[in-house]
Scaffold this active site. Structure first.
Site, mmCIF file in Angstrom:
data_model
loop_
_atom_site.group_PDB
_atom_site.id
_atom_site.type_symbol
_atom_site.label_atom_id
_atom_site.label_comp_id
_atom_site.label_asym_id
_atom_site.label_seq_id
_atom_site.Cartn_x
_atom_site.Cartn_y
_atom_site.Cartn_z
ATOM 1 C CG ASP A 1 -1.831 1.169 1.289
ATOM 2 O OD1 ASP A 1 -2.298 1.593 0.214
ATOM 3 O OD2 ASP A 1 -2.089 1.696 2.388
ATOM 4 C CD GLU B 1 -5.990 0.246 -3.302
ATOM 5 O OE1 GLU B 1 -6.646 -0.220 -2.387
ATOM 6 O OE2 GLU B 1 -5.850 1.479 -3.483
ATOM 7 C CG ASP C 1 -0.512 3.613 5.948
ATOM 8 O OD1 ASP C 1 -0.988 4.161 4.955
ATOM 9 O OD2 ASP C 1 -0.375 4.184 7.037
#
Lengths: 164, 164
Positions: free
Chosen positions: B11, B71, B143
């Site tokens: 992330d 992502e 996170d």
């Protein structure tokens, strides 16, 4: 020419990343090399980024520049394009910084001003100054020419700093 | 557990980059490690990017993941924030791809759907599923929790592909 400093200029992009190596000593500048990194069109984002990283890593190891000069990017009319450009720029910065080369970031108008004296100089004025300063350089594309301009601008900036 | 595949979830962020390593074999998943990379506040952009790159490079060399999951980011309400996030993301991708680890990129709602069954699941539903699947993992920040979720989602995605 006794080399005082070797500068690597980078004009990053996901499709074309221009690069240029310029030596400087006092008022003298010497063209060393330049080119364009062209990740293959069929590659996905991560493969393009690693192509930029690995080719710039090789360039750093081959030419051993002392410092690197790169443009700061701003969000433009197309934020998607800015995002893509930002990722290419980060791959370039990481390649250089991982070779323990200091990275200097300049705003586009600062680069133009360092070269031509005018922050809002158009592209032809910048190209003219690059040709005048480094007639030996024969860039084959706009990205390569821009990388030479970015390297040259940094040599001017450093000179100005010393002159202060 | 016989390890079939080791997945690294990331992330990314310029201030906090969460990471997590998860092993998978058939229906089983095992938590291996997770953490957060925190580039020092006083560092400039290039120094933060190289911190993310070097720490993830070390994580890849330590845990030797087979695949990486990250992502896809989109331009949000604040294009400046998107640009910063894009640069952190590129530093992470380059670190992983330079270790010859395949990078899989997923849209946020695909990650949510792979975990909870709903593309628009809220954060608490995702956290609940992570806790259920990997109770051993005790993420100390959002996170880190998100990185675990991103790794787990990829293991589900791969399973679905095999099941087809």
């Amino acid at each position: 020419m006794k080399v005082a400093k070797r500068v690597l200029g980078i004009d990053p992009g996901l499709l074309h990343t221009g690069w240029a190596v310029v030596d400087t000593c006092g008022q003298s500048r010497k063209y060393v090399a330049s080119g364009v990194i062209l990740p293959k069109a069929k590659l996905d984002m991560s493969e393009r980024l690693i192509t930029i990283f690995r080719e710039l890593d090789e360039i750093c190891k081959t030419f051993e520049p002392d410092e690197c000069s790169i443009e700061i990017i701003f969000v433009n009319k197309n934020p998607k394009t800015t995002l893509i450009l930002g990722q290419a720029r980060a791959a370039a910065i990481v390649a250089v910084a991982n070779n323990n080369i200091s990275v200097f970031e300049y705003e586009p108008n600062v680069i133009k001003k360092a070269l031509t004296g005018a922050g809002h100089a158009d592209k032809s004025a910048v190209d003219k100054m690059v040709k005048m300063l480094l007639p030996v350089a024969q860039p084959k594309s706009a990205d390569e020419a821009d990388a030479i301009a970015i390297a040259l601008a940094h040599t001017n900036m450093v000179k100005n700093l010393i002159a202060k």
